[in-house]
Design a protein around this motif. Structure first.
Motif, PDB file in Angstrom:
ATOM      1  N   MET A   1     -78.883  10.451  31.257  1.00  0.00           N
ATOM      2  CA  MET A   1     -78.964  10.975  29.896  1.00  0.00           C
ATOM      3  C   MET A   1     -77.665  10.727  29.134  1.00  0.00           C
ATOM      4  O   MET A   1     -77.668  10.728  27.921  1.00  0.00           O
ATOM      5  N   GLY A   2     -76.551  10.508  29.848  1.00  0.00           N
ATOM      6  CA  GLY A   2     -75.273  10.326  29.186  1.00  0.00           C
ATOM      7  C   GLY A   2     -75.282   9.238  28.137  1.00  0.00           C
ATOM      8  O   GLY A   2     -74.820   9.430  27.026  1.00  0.00           O
ATOM      9  N   GLN A   3     -75.819   8.077  28.485  1.00  0.00           N
ATOM     10  CA  GLN A   3     -75.833   6.973  27.534  1.00  0.00           C
ATOM     11  C   GLN A   3     -76.739   7.295  26.347  1.00  0.00           C
ATOM     12  O   GLN A   3     -76.395   6.968  25.214  1.00  0.00           O
ATOM     13  N   ASN A   4     -77.855   7.938  26.589  1.00  0.00           N
ATOM     14  CA  ASN A   4     -78.735   8.315  25.486  1.00  0.00           C
ATOM     15  C   ASN A   4     -78.033   9.275  24.535  1.00  0.00           C
ATOM     16  O   ASN A   4     -78.219   9.202  23.326  1.00  0.00           O
ATOM     17  N   LEU A   5     -77.226  10.161  25.077  1.00  0.00           N
ATOM     18  CA  LEU A   5     -76.476  11.108  24.265  1.00  0.00           C
ATOM     19  C   LEU A   5     -75.425  10.380  23.427  1.00  0.00           C
ATOM     20  O   LEU A   5     -75.253  10.672  22.242  1.00  0.00           O
ATOM     21  N   VAL A   6     -74.750   9.421  24.025  1.00  0.00           N
ATOM     22  CA  VAL A   6     -73.770   8.620  23.284  1.00  0.00           C
ATOM     23  C   VAL A   6     -74.465   7.885  22.149  1.00  0.00           C
ATOM     24  O   VAL A   6     -74.009   7.895  21.001  1.00  0.00           O
ATOM     25  N   GLU A   7     -75.574   7.242  22.451  1.00  0.00           N
ATOM     26  CA  GLU A   7     -76.331   6.519  21.425  1.00  0.00           C
ATOM     27  C   GLU A   7     -76.805   7.456  20.323  1.00  0.00           C
ATOM     28  O   GLU A   7     -76.761   7.106  19.144  1.00  0.00           O
ATOM     29  N   HIS A   8     -77.244   8.635  20.708  1.00  0.00           N
ATOM     30  CA  HIS A   8     -77.706   9.624  19.730  1.00  0.00           C
ATOM     31  C   HIS A   8     -76.616   9.920  18.703  1.00  0.00           C
ATOM     32  O   HIS A   8     -76.832   9.850  17.499  1.00  0.00           O
ATOM     33  N   TRP A   9     -75.398  10.247  19.191  1.00  0.00           N
ATOM     34  CA  TRP A   9     -74.319  10.616  18.282  1.00  0.00           C
ATOM     35  C   TRP A   9     -73.791   9.414  17.512  1.00  0.00           C
ATOM     36  O   TRP A   9     -73.405   9.547  16.348  1.00  0.00           O
ATOM     37  N   GLN A  10     -73.794   8.252  18.112  1.00  0.00           N
ATOM     38  CA  GLN A  10     -73.407   7.052  17.378  1.00  0.00           C
ATOM     39  C   GLN A  10     -74.360   6.828  16.210  1.00  0.00           C
ATOM     40  O   GLN A  10     -73.936   6.497  15.101  1.00  0.00           O
ATOM     41  N   ASN A  11     -75.647   7.018  16.456  1.00  0.00           N
ATOM     42  CA  ASN A  11     -76.644   6.871  15.387  1.00  0.00           C
ATOM     43  C   ASN A  11     -76.445   7.904  14.290  1.00  0.00           C
ATOM     44  O   ASN A  11     -76.567   7.589  13.103  1.00  0.00           O
ATOM     45  N   ILE A  12     -76.136   9.125  14.662  1.00  0.00           N
ATOM     46  CA  ILE A  12     -75.905  10.178  13.667  1.00  0.00           C
ATOM     47  C   ILE A  12     -74.755   9.777  12.746  1.00  0.00           C
ATOM     48  O   ILE A  12     -74.872   9.814  11.526  1.00  0.00           O
ATOM     49  N   TYR A  13     -73.618   9.385  13.347  1.00  0.00           N
ATOM     50  CA  TYR A  13     -72.442   9.059  12.542  1.00  0.00           C
ATOM     51  C   TYR A  13     -72.596   7.767  11.743  1.00  0.00           C
ATOM     52  O   TYR A  13     -71.956   7.599  10.717  1.00  0.00           O
ATOM     53  N   GLN A  14     -73.463   6.865  12.195  1.00  0.00           N
ATOM     54  CA  GLN A  14     -73.684   5.622  11.449  1.00  0.00           C
ATOM     55  C   GLN A  14     -74.726   5.789  10.359  1.00  0.00           C
ATOM     56  O   GLN A  14     -74.622   5.177   9.302  1.00  0.00           O
ATOM     57  N   ALA A  15     -75.725   6.621  10.593  1.00  0.00           N
ATOM     58  CA  ALA A  15     -76.856   6.716   9.673  1.00  0.00           C
ATOM     59  C   ALA A  15     -76.712   7.802   8.615  1.00  0.00           C
ATOM     60  O   ALA A  15     -77.324   7.711   7.560  1.00  0.00           O
ATOM     61  N   LYS A  16     -75.936   8.823   8.887  1.00  0.00           N
ATOM     62  CA  LYS A  16     -75.858   9.963   7.969  1.00  0.00           C
ATOM     63  C   LYS A  16     -74.533  10.001   7.216  1.00  0.00           C
ATOM     64  O   LYS A  16     -73.507   9.566   7.712  1.00  0.00           O
ATOM     65  N   ASP A  17     -74.585  10.562   6.054  1.00  0.00           N
ATOM     66  CA  ASP A  17     -73.371  10.862   5.295  1.00  0.00           C
ATOM     67  C   ASP A  17     -72.747  12.077   5.974  1.00  0.00           C
ATOM     68  O   ASP A  17     -73.311  13.171   5.946  1.00  0.00           O
ATOM     69  N   THR A  18     -71.599  11.897   6.612  1.00  0.00           N
ATOM     70  CA  THR A  18     -71.020  12.986   7.398  1.00  0.00           C
ATOM     71  C   THR A  18     -70.616  14.190   6.561  1.00  0.00           C
ATOM     72  O   THR A  18     -70.402  15.267   7.093  1.00  0.00           O
ATOM     73  N   THR A  19     -70.540  14.037   5.238  1.00  0.00           N
ATOM     74  CA  THR A  19     -70.244  15.201   4.400  1.00  0.00           C
ATOM     75  C   THR A  19     -71.502  16.025   4.133  1.00  0.00           C
ATOM     76  O   THR A  19     -71.422  17.096   3.557  1.00  0.00           O
TER      77      THR A  19
ATOM     78  N   GLY B   1     -63.182  18.309  15.811  1.00  0.00           N
ATOM     79  CA  GLY B   1     -62.922  18.364  14.368  1.00  0.00           C
ATOM     80  C   GLY B   1     -63.764  17.412  13.553  1.00  0.00           C
ATOM     81  O   GLY B   1     -63.788  17.500  12.338  1.00  0.00           O
ATOM     82  N   GLY B   2     -64.464  16.500  14.190  1.00  0.00           N
ATOM     83  CA  GLY B   2     -65.353  15.595  13.457  1.00  0.00           C
ATOM     84  C   GLY B   2     -64.649  14.355  12.937  1.00  0.00           C
ATOM     85  O   GLY B   2     -63.671  13.894  13.488  1.00  0.00           O
ATOM     86  N   VAL B   3     -65.143  13.856  11.845  1.00  0.00           N
ATOM     87  CA  VAL B   3     -64.669  12.619  11.263  1.00  0.00           C
ATOM     88  C   VAL B   3     -63.351  12.871  10.523  1.00  0.00           C
ATOM     89  O   VAL B   3     -63.203  13.866   9.828  1.00  0.00           O
TER      90      VAL B   3
END
Length: 56
Positions: free
Chosen positions: A1-19, A51-53
């Motif tokens: 599951m580790g890699q899926n979790l990494v991919e999940h968060w990478q997708n979040i930070y790439q696809a969403k406006d972090t603000t 702390g995030g981005v």
């Protein structure tokens, strides 16, 4: 599951406006207050884990 979790968060930070995500803080006041109370020197390295981005 580790890699899926990494991919999940990478997708979040790439696809969403972090603000616009639920955990975004315009100003991390609790962290800033804690740093001020710690009396570290402005030259001392610190890290706000979770702390995030970073925006400069």
């Amino acid at each position: 599951m580790g890699q899926n979790l990494v991919e999940h968060w990478q997708n979040i930070y790439q696809a969403k406006d972090t603000t616009k995500v639920g955990w975004h803080q315009e100003r991390p006041q609790i962290s800033l207050d804690f740093i001020a109370k710690s009396k570290v020197s402005p030259e001392d390295p610190i890290i706000d884990v979770g702390g995030g981005v970073f925006f400069s």
